[in-house]
Design an enzyme around this catalytic site. Sequence first.
Site, PDB file in Angstrom:
ATOM      1  N   HIS A 135       0.830  -1.210   0.000  1.00 40.89           N
ATOM      2  CA  HIS A 135       0.000   0.000   0.000  1.00 40.89           C
ATOM      3  C   HIS A 135       0.868   1.265   0.000  1.00 40.89           C
ATOM      4  CE1 HIS A 135      -3.095  -2.980   0.565  1.00 40.89           C
ATOM      5  NE2 HIS A 135      -2.442  -3.424   1.628  1.00 40.89           N
ATOM      6  N   GLU A 163      -1.940  -0.034   8.124  1.00 41.26           N
ATOM      7  CA  GLU A 163      -1.106  -1.073   7.516  1.00 41.26           C
ATOM      8  C   GLU A 163       0.035  -0.461   6.717  1.00 41.26           C
ATOM      9  OE1 GLU A 163      -1.409  -4.824   4.368  1.00 41.26           O
ATOM     10  OE2 GLU A 163      -3.153  -3.548   4.724  1.00 41.26           O
ATOM     11  N   HIS A 176       2.907  -7.231   4.309  1.00 38.57           N
ATOM     12  CA  HIS A 176       1.527  -6.808   4.536  1.00 38.57           C
ATOM     13  C   HIS A 176       1.084  -7.151   5.955  1.00 38.57           C
ATOM     14  CE1 HIS A 176       0.004  -5.680   0.456  1.00 38.57           C
ATOM     15  NE2 HIS A 176       1.134  -6.275   0.123  1.00 38.57           N
ATOM     16  N   GLU A 199       1.802 -11.957   5.178  1.00 37.66           N
ATOM     17  CA  GLU A 199       0.771 -11.299   5.984  1.00 37.66           C
ATOM     18  C   GLU A 199       1.198 -11.482   7.439  1.00 37.66           C
ATOM     19  OE1 GLU A 199      -1.614  -9.503   5.045  1.00 37.66           O
ATOM     20  OE2 GLU A 199      -2.448 -10.150   3.133  1.00 37.66           O
TER      21      GLU A 199
END
Length: 281
Positions: free
Chosen positions: A75, A113, A168, A244
Site C-alpha cells: 500500500h 497497515e 503486509h 501477511e
Amino acid sequence: MGLVLAIGLTLFTACGVDTPASSPSSPPPPGTTTVFTTLPRPSSTTSAPPSSAPQQPPSSQQPKTGKVVVLDPGHNGGNAGKPGEINKQVPAGRGKTKPCNTTGTSTNSGYTEHAFTWDVSQRISQALAAKGIRVVLTRQSDTGVGPCVNERAAIGNEAGADAVVSIHADGSNSAGAHGFHVAYSAPPLNAQQGEPSMRLATALRDGLRAGGFPTSTYLGSNGLAPRADLGGLNLSTRPAALVECGNMRNAAEAAAMASEEGRQQYAAVIAKAIEDYLAGS
C-alpha cells in the site's frame, strides 16, 4: 523471545506487488538500498514520518554478496486521497485485471497497515544491507500513491531479484482470527514461481514460526497460503512471496505491530529468513 513474553503465547495474523520507468545507468554496489518507482517524488512540502529504525551502516563497511532482494511495503500513505488512481484496472495475471492498489487496513485504534509495512520494510532493508545484500524498495516513502501491483511486480523482474518479499498485515474481523501466513503464486505460471518461490515462502514461514509468531488460524494451512489472485505474485518472474504478518484487528497483534519493539521483532525474523533462503539458493 522478549516480544512473545510481553504479549503472551496467543500472538500474531495478516493483508497486495509493481516497474520503474527505466533502470539506473549503472547499478549501485551490493550493500546499498535502491528505490525504484514510476511515480514522481512527493513535493518538498510533504515528508515521510520519521523512522526510529537504526541507521544503515556505510556501504564501504559492508561485505559484498552479489545478491539482490526487492522489498515491497504494501500500500502507500497517499492512496486514500487518490481513489481515481488506485481504483483504475491494471493487469493482474492469469488473464485478469484488478484495481491498481488499495488503502490497506488498520488497527481498531487507527494505526495503518501502510505505516506498519513501510517501517518494517525499512528495518529489513537495513539488516540486509548490513550483510552486503543490495536491496530495492518498490516505493520511496509512506506519503505517495501506488505504485500499482503490476508495476511492483515489474520492479522485481527488472532488478533480477534473487528474492521478492512483499510485506503486509491483514484486517480480518472473524472471531479469534490471528497468526501470520505466507502467500505464493499457485499454480505456478513460470519456473521461478515453482520450487524457488515455494522454498522462499517456506523459509519465511519457518523463520517467523521460529521467532515465536504463530501461524494463521483462519487462512492457509500451516502458515502457507497458495494464491492465484494476487497480481504481484502472478506477474513475477523472480522467486516471490507475500507475508501477511498478522491480523491488525486482533488486540495482541495490533499492540505488537504498533510498537517499535514489535516491528523490530518482525523485521529481524523476516530478514534472517531471507538470508537463510539466499544462503541456499
